[in-house]
Design a protein around this motif. Structure first.
Motif, PDB file in Angstrom:
ATOM      1  N   ASP A  33      -7.363 -79.049 -10.029  1.00  0.00           N
ATOM      2  CA  ASP A  33      -6.836 -80.241  -9.377  1.00  0.00           C
ATOM      3  C   ASP A  33      -5.674 -80.872 -10.124  1.00  0.00           C
ATOM      4  O   ASP A  33      -5.184 -81.935  -9.728  1.00  0.00           O
ATOM      5  CB  ASP A  33      -7.949 -81.271  -9.191  1.00  0.00           C
ATOM      6  N   ALA A  34      -5.224 -80.229 -11.213  1.00  0.00           N
ATOM      7  CA  ALA A  34      -4.084 -80.769 -11.949  1.00  0.00           C
ATOM      8  C   ALA A  34      -2.809 -80.566 -11.138  1.00  0.00           C
ATOM      9  O   ALA A  34      -2.700 -79.616 -10.361  1.00  0.00           O
ATOM     10  CB  ALA A  34      -3.960 -80.078 -13.308  1.00  0.00           C
ATOM     11  N   PRO A  35      -1.830 -81.476 -11.292  1.00  0.00           N
ATOM     12  CA  PRO A  35      -0.572 -81.320 -10.547  1.00  0.00           C
ATOM     13  C   PRO A  35       0.064 -79.968 -10.844  1.00  0.00           C
ATOM     14  O   PRO A  35       0.087 -79.499 -11.977  1.00  0.00           O
ATOM     15  CB  PRO A  35       0.301 -82.465 -11.086  1.00  0.00           C
ATOM     16  N   ALA A  36       0.565 -79.340  -9.804  1.00  0.00           N
ATOM     17  CA  ALA A  36       1.192 -78.028  -9.943  1.00  0.00           C
ATOM     18  C   ALA A  36       2.216 -77.862  -8.843  1.00  0.00           C
ATOM     19  O   ALA A  36       2.162 -78.525  -7.807  1.00  0.00           O
ATOM     20  CB  ALA A  36       0.155 -76.903  -9.880  1.00  0.00           C
ATOM     21  N   VAL A  37       3.165 -76.959  -9.071  1.00  0.00           N
ATOM     22  CA  VAL A  37       4.103 -76.593  -8.023  1.00  0.00           C
ATOM     23  C   VAL A  37       3.304 -76.010  -6.858  1.00  0.00           C
ATOM     24  O   VAL A  37       2.415 -75.172  -7.072  1.00  0.00           O
ATOM     25  CB  VAL A  37       5.114 -75.555  -8.560  1.00  0.00           C
ATOM     26  N   PRO A  38       3.563 -76.435  -5.603  1.00  0.00           N
ATOM     27  CA  PRO A  38       2.766 -75.913  -4.474  1.00  0.00           C
ATOM     28  C   PRO A  38       2.698 -74.395  -4.428  1.00  0.00           C
ATOM     29  O   PRO A  38       1.642 -73.828  -4.138  1.00  0.00           O
ATOM     30  CB  PRO A  38       3.493 -76.490  -3.255  1.00  0.00           C
ATOM     31  N   LEU A  39       3.809 -73.738  -4.724  1.00  0.00           N
ATOM     32  CA  LEU A  39       3.798 -72.278  -4.711  1.00  0.00           C
ATOM     33  C   LEU A  39       2.853 -71.733  -5.771  1.00  0.00           C
ATOM     34  O   LEU A  39       2.151 -70.744  -5.550  1.00  0.00           O
ATOM     35  CB  LEU A  39       5.211 -71.744  -4.930  1.00  0.00           C
ATOM     36  N   THR A  86      -4.569 -67.449  -3.968  1.00  0.00           N
ATOM     37  CA  THR A  86      -4.498 -66.108  -3.383  1.00  0.00           C
ATOM     38  C   THR A  86      -4.968 -65.047  -4.370  1.00  0.00           C
ATOM     39  O   THR A  86      -5.718 -64.138  -4.014  1.00  0.00           O
ATOM     40  CB  THR A  86      -3.058 -65.804  -2.943  1.00  0.00           C
ATOM     41  N   ALA A  87      -4.516 -65.157  -5.617  1.00  0.00           N
ATOM     42  CA  ALA A  87      -4.926 -64.176  -6.631  1.00  0.00           C
ATOM     43  C   ALA A  87      -6.436 -64.210  -6.840  1.00  0.00           C
ATOM     44  O   ALA A  87      -7.085 -63.165  -6.981  1.00  0.00           O
ATOM     45  CB  ALA A  87      -4.195 -64.448  -7.941  1.00  0.00           C
ATOM     46  N   ARG A  88      -6.988 -65.413  -6.829  1.00  0.00           N
ATOM     47  CA  ARG A  88      -8.438 -65.514  -7.021  1.00  0.00           C
ATOM     48  C   ARG A  88      -9.197 -64.898  -5.847  1.00  0.00           C
ATOM     49  O   ARG A  88     -10.211 -64.217  -6.035  1.00  0.00           O
ATOM     50  CB  ARG A  88      -8.818 -66.988  -7.193  1.00  0.00           C
ATOM     51  N   SER A  89      -8.707 -65.120  -4.626  1.00  0.00           N
ATOM     52  CA  SER A  89      -9.381 -64.558  -3.457  1.00  0.00           C
ATOM     53  C   SER A  89      -9.305 -63.036  -3.439  1.00  0.00           C
ATOM     54  O   SER A  89     -10.190 -62.363  -2.902  1.00  0.00           O
ATOM     55  CB  SER A  89      -8.769 -65.125  -2.175  1.00  0.00           C
ATOM     56  N   ASP A 145      -7.122 -53.834  -1.011  1.00  0.00           N
ATOM     57  CA  ASP A 145      -6.055 -53.268  -1.841  1.00  0.00           C
ATOM     58  C   ASP A 145      -4.691 -53.429  -1.173  1.00  0.00           C
ATOM     59  O   ASP A 145      -3.679 -53.649  -1.843  1.00  0.00           O
ATOM     60  CB  ASP A 145      -6.327 -51.787  -2.112  1.00  0.00           C
ATOM     61  N   ARG A 146      -4.656 -53.308   0.145  1.00  0.00           N
ATOM     62  CA  ARG A 146      -3.394 -53.491   0.854  1.00  0.00           C
ATOM     63  C   ARG A 146      -2.898 -54.934   0.711  1.00  0.00           C
ATOM     64  O   ARG A 146      -1.705 -55.183   0.563  1.00  0.00           O
ATOM     65  CB  ARG A 146      -3.569 -53.113   2.323  1.00  0.00           C
ATOM     66  N   ALA A 147      -3.810 -55.883   0.724  1.00  0.00           N
ATOM     67  CA  ALA A 147      -3.430 -57.287   0.527  1.00  0.00           C
ATOM     68  C   ALA A 147      -2.928 -57.525  -0.898  1.00  0.00           C
ATOM     69  O   ALA A 147      -1.983 -58.291  -1.111  1.00  0.00           O
ATOM     70  CB  ALA A 147      -4.622 -58.191   0.834  1.00  0.00           C
ATOM     71  N   LYS A 148      -3.558 -56.873  -1.867  1.00  0.00           N
ATOM     72  CA  LYS A 148      -3.083 -56.998  -3.248  1.00  0.00           C
ATOM     73  C   LYS A 148      -1.661 -56.452  -3.372  1.00  0.00           C
ATOM     74  O   LYS A 148      -0.795 -57.067  -4.016  1.00  0.00           O
ATOM     75  CB  LYS A 148      -4.012 -56.232  -4.193  1.00  0.00           C
ATOM     76  N   SER A 149      -1.421 -55.295  -2.770  1.00  0.00           N
ATOM     77  CA  SER A 149      -0.087 -54.693  -2.812  1.00  0.00           C
ATOM     78  C   SER A 149       0.945 -55.623  -2.189  1.00  0.00           C
ATOM     79  O   SER A 149       2.035 -55.820  -2.727  1.00  0.00           O
ATOM     80  CB  SER A 149      -0.103 -53.347  -2.096  1.00  0.00           C
ATOM     81  N   ALA A 150       0.606 -56.204  -1.038  1.00  0.00           N
ATOM     82  CA  ALA A 150       1.544 -57.104  -0.365  1.00  0.00           C
ATOM     83  C   ALA A 150       1.871 -58.307  -1.242  1.00  0.00           C
ATOM     84  O   ALA A 150       3.037 -58.714  -1.358  1.00  0.00           O
ATOM     85  CB  ALA A 150       0.958 -57.564   0.965  1.00  0.00           C
ATOM     86  N   LEU A 151       0.863 -58.882  -1.900  1.00  0.00           N
ATOM     87  CA  LEU A 151       1.108 -60.032  -2.772  1.00  0.00           C
ATOM     88  C   LEU A 151       2.044 -59.671  -3.906  1.00  0.00           C
ATOM     89  O   LEU A 151       3.003 -60.397  -4.196  1.00  0.00           O
ATOM     90  CB  LEU A 151      -0.220 -60.542  -3.333  1.00  0.00           C
ATOM     91  N   LEU A 152       1.795 -58.548  -4.568  1.00  0.00           N
ATOM     92  CA  LEU A 152       2.618 -58.171  -5.717  1.00  0.00           C
ATOM     93  C   LEU A 152       4.047 -57.861  -5.288  1.00  0.00           C
ATOM     94  O   LEU A 152       5.004 -58.205  -6.002  1.00  0.00           O
ATOM     95  CB  LEU A 152       1.988 -56.962  -6.418  1.00  0.00           C
ATOM     96  N   HIS A 153       4.226 -57.225  -4.134  1.00  0.00           N
ATOM     97  CA  HIS A 153       5.573 -56.954  -3.648  1.00  0.00           C
ATOM     98  C   HIS A 153       6.291 -58.240  -3.242  1.00  0.00           C
ATOM     99  O   HIS A 153       7.499 -58.365  -3.438  1.00  0.00           O
ATOM    100  CB  HIS A 153       5.523 -55.978  -2.472  1.00  0.00           C
TER     101      HIS A 153
END
Length: 841
Positions: free
Chosen positions: A458-464, A471-474, A495-503
């Motif tokens: 809950d600490a302030p962070a850049v929205p991105l 997303t990484a945790r999910s 695994d396809r979702a992981k690939s999409a995130l990293l790309h």
């Protein structure tokens, strides 16, 4: 002042005598475990009514999260300019940082806490100069810095100070919390460095100076001021003196008073590096004094000030008139900034990392602070465990003997207790059997380590950044500073979702993951292999990318659309198509295709077409793997192939050596791409037209030999030219031509990459061998480098097989000529060899 300074009192409201009686200055070494213990002991003794800590004054609202149990150091305060996120500053804290322990003490005792240094908005506004400090150890080389005159926007003092891609330089003290934007550490703080800072450009994951800035090494003829104190105490090593006198002490206010007095003497004999640095330090110390005056107004109790020891003399005792400090601070520039907490790592604190705060062994310092009783014994026990993890035979007896040796070395060296040097020597001599490689495991895993901090959700962070974390945790991708190899099977949704995130992150310039060669476990085109490693400075890249959107998919799509509109390179546009499909943001693909079609219509350079098609065809293949519709891509690829067929004959005429090599490489990737396009069910007519066109180029004499040889080899491999034609064409090529080197280039183009053709075609090898043996000495010397380069590309097994075939050819020639070996003449030599080998007569 327009509200630039927080609650400044009127001059004369707080008397100097009141300050001298109620203000206690605790001068510390940033990231020093001994200083941290002493601060805690002093605070317990003082029981102050308010605590002031050297840090950005406008970061006060973030302090409430520092009290959370979910906040685990090392962490860093992160500030970036809103209008230019890459213009950023870090203030790292470790569990052994005195400032962090003061923050925790204030929270546990419900004592008000404030940061007292220049605010981040002033740091990032810059002061027109940018400095980069060298390694902050006492025996470090002089500070490296950028000459005065940088602008406040990108290279001012508020900018960072690490390094460019070619050279990484640790950062010392600057204009914030003891290390704000960029300046070099004050003389004493080169030994006790302040926290680090950094900035980065969007296109470069490395934190560093702008390309047009020249980093030079300053001539610091003063040497290290801490060495003056160490020399007076009879020490030849300033670092060892500091550890003995400061880091190994048990605490007490008297020690702080003595250190402040020593620093006051140093300040009288050690001048600042430059007038600009002096002005910067005056502003910092003026702001701290104003914060003290405000605290004196707000409370009647004792005020504890935790700051770098170099500043202690300027804050202790009777305060000067407030009017002078107000005048010093008048006119500070302001910039809109955003502040947040980000995780940090021990390795980024280490001076050896190139982006540190001068702490050479943060893992050891962490151990000293968290294990104050029997630190040497506990450390050597941990070392034994690390070495056992590398299958080294280390027993309890080894640990006991190493502990005795460390104690003995400390006694011989006159040290109160074993320090890092003693346990290092004992580790190397006893636990590692004098093996420096084994000792290196200890340095990397324990002395430095890769401990990653944690920040509350809950600490302030850049929205991105928040979206990336969720997303990484999910996806069960752990954000970890240790490198980890991950194999992905694109047939699995997770695994396809992981690939999409990293790309997507790669498209945004956030290089958390790097594609690598597939491992043995990968499954052909359905597999990807990534090397994952999270570096804390990626927070800068995340902040910069946040300007494109608040979530990773929307930000990546916006960045791609902008790149497509501004790109001027056909090949880069086709690569962008490939990246779009890899990142699974197909919604932006029509816009990219529109730009690609427009650019392809006007680009008549055949080299650009050859370079563009492979990425486009790979995009078609990746679409098939992921189930994405790529009909538009396939049709566009076919059009580019047809245009290349029309323009290729004129494009290969009259090329020089360098251009011929480039064209040869593009041809190789082109043919692989066309074959791949056919396998996807498209492009068969275009491929047949291409090879017919290539066949028409075989007998041309105006084509560079490297290209002519490659064309001949491609046609033979594809069956367009019969295999039994190879020897005849080689013989014809070697019989004509202006020079032997031109013939050697044709051979290089024909054979480069693999030597299997020579292994299986004896006629071809016989022609090549005959030509080579018939060369005169001068021609042989001329072609030898070319042939050596060609054969050097062959696999070792191929070269061995070629040699065996040549030996057989030589035997056949000798047999046909009646040149049989004379067994009688060889018998004497054979008997001698048998005697030498012990075989008797």
């Amino acid at each position: 002042m327009g509200g630039l300074l927080p609650r400044l009192p009127r001059p004369g409201v707080v008397t100097a005598a009141a300050a001298a009686d109620r203000v206690v200055v605790l001068g510390i070494r940033h990231h020093g475990p001994g200083s941290a213990r002493s601060v805690l002991a002093a605070l317990d003794e003082l029981r102050p009514s308010i605590v002031l800590v050297e840090g950005p004054a406008d970061a006060g609202p973030l302090l409430e999260w520092a009290h959370s149990d979910d906040m685990q150091p090392p962490v860093a305060l992160f500030a970036h300019a809103v209008d230019r996120p890459g213009h950023a500053v870090f203030w790292p804290f470790a569990v052994f940082s005195p400032e962090w322990q003061a923050i925790r003490w204030a929270a546990e005792h419900a004592v008000p806490l404030r940061f007292c240094d220049l605010p981040a908005w002033s740091v990032l506004a810059g002061s027109g100069v940018r400095h980069v400090a060298a390694d902050a150890r006492p025996n470090a080389s002089p500070a490296a810095r950028v000459p005065d005159g940088g602008d406040a926007e990108g290279s001012g003092a508020g900018a960072s100070g690490t390094s460019g891609p070619a050279r990484r330089v640790p950062v010392g003290d600057a204009e914030a919390s003891g290390a704000g934007a960029s300046g070099p550490a004050r003389p004493a703080e080169r030994h006790r460095p302040d926290v680090s800072t950094g900035s980065a450009e969007a296109s470069d994951p490395n934190i560093g100076a702008a390309p047009d800035e020249e980093i030079v090494v300053a001539d610091d003829s003063r040497g290290d001021p801490i060495a003056l104190l160490a020399g007076a105490a009879g020490y030849d090593d300033p670092e060892r003196w500091w550890d003995d006198v400061v880091e190994s002490r048990t605490g007490g206010l008297a020690a702080f008073d003595a250190l402040t007095e020593a620093m006051a003497e140093l300040r009288t004999v050690v001048p600042p590096d430059s007038p600009r640095e002096a002005a910067r330090e005056e502003r910092r110390e003026a702001h701290m004094r104003q914060a003290i005056r405000t605290a004196l107004k707000d409370t009647d109790g004792v005020i504890a000030v935790v700051c770098g020891a170099w500043h202690a003399p300027a804050l202790a005792g009777r305060l000067p008139p407030a009017s002078a400090d107000i005048a010093t601070l008048r006119g500070l520039r302001r910039r809109k900034v955003a502040l947040s907490w980000v995780p940090w790592t021990h390795s980024r604190l280490a001076g050896s990392s190139g982006y540190g705060a001068g702490v050479t062994s943060p893992g050891f310092y962490h151990h000293l602070f968290t294990a104050p009783d029997h630190p040497a014994e506990r450390w050597l026990t941990a070392v034994a465990g690390a070495l056992r993890g590398h299958d080294m035979p280390v027993s309890t007896a080894h640990v006991i003997e190493a502990t005795r040796l460390a104690d003995t070395l400390a006694g011989l060296r006159g040290r109160p207790s074993p320090g890092l040097l003693e346990v290092r020597d004992a580790t190397l001599a006893v636990l590692c059997d004098a093996d420096p490689v084994a000792a290196g495991f200890v340095t990397s895993e324990l002395e430095v380590g890769e401990l990653l901090g944690r920040v509350p959700d809950d600490a302030p962070a850049v929205p991105l950044a928040a979206d990336l974390t969720v997303t990484a945790r999910s996806l069960r991708l752990k954000i970890d500073p240790q490198e980890k190899i991950v194999d992905l099977d694109l047939r699995k949704p997770q695994d396809r979702a992981k690939s999409a995130l990293l790309h997507r992150l790669l498209l945004l310039g956030i290089r958390w993951g790097t594609p690598t060669e597939p491992s043995r476990q990968s499954t052909g085109t359905f597999g990807e292999t990534w090397s994952l490693r999270w570096d804390p400075e990626l927070a800068v890249a995340v902040a910069e990318a946040a300007g494109w959107g608040s979530t990773v998919p929307t930000a990546a799509a916006a960045k791609v659309a902008d790149t497509a509109r501004t790109s001027t390179d056909l090949a880069s546009l086709t690569q962008l198509c490939e990246q779009v499909l890899l990142a699974d943001i197909a919604e932006v693909l029509p816009e990219v295709l529109q730009e690609l079609d427009r650019r392809a219509t006007h680009d008549t350079d055949v080299g650009h077409l050859l370079q563009a098609v492979p990425a486009l065809v790979r995009a078609v293949r990746y679409g098939d793997v992921r189930g994405t519709a790529t009909d538009g891509l396939g049709e566009l690829a076919r059009q580019l192939v047809a245009r290349a067929i029309a323009g290729f004959p004129s494009a290969i005429s009259g090329l020089g050596d360098t251009s011929a090599v480039t064209m040869r490489d593009r041809l190789d990737s082109w043919h692989a791409a066309v074959d791949l396009l056919v396998r996807t069910g498209r492009g068969e007519p275009e491929r047949e037209s291409w090879f017919r066109m290539l066949a028409e180029q075989l007998d041309r004499t105006d084509v560079h030999g490297l290209l002519a040889g490659r064309i001949a080899r491609v046609l033979i491999d594809r069956g367009v030219v019969p295999a039994d034609e190879a020897a005849r064409r080689l013989a014809a090529r070697l019989s004509v031509g202006p020079t032997a080197s031109d013939k050697a280039r044709w051979i290089e183009g024909f054979l480069s990459g693999t030597g299997l053709l020579l292994v299986h075609d004896r006629d071809l090898l016989r022609v090549l061998d005959g030509w080579l043996t018939a060369l005169d000495p001068l021609d042989f010397l001329e072609v030898l480098p070319l042939l050596r380069r060609t054969f050097g590309e062959f696999a070792a097994a191929e070269r061995e097989n070629i040699g065996a075939v040549l030996a057989d050819l030589d035997s056949e020639v000798r047999h046909d000529a009646g040149e049989l070996p004379d067994i009688g003449r060889a018998a004497a030599a054979l008997r001698t060899v048998a005697l030498i080998l012990g075989g008797g007569r």
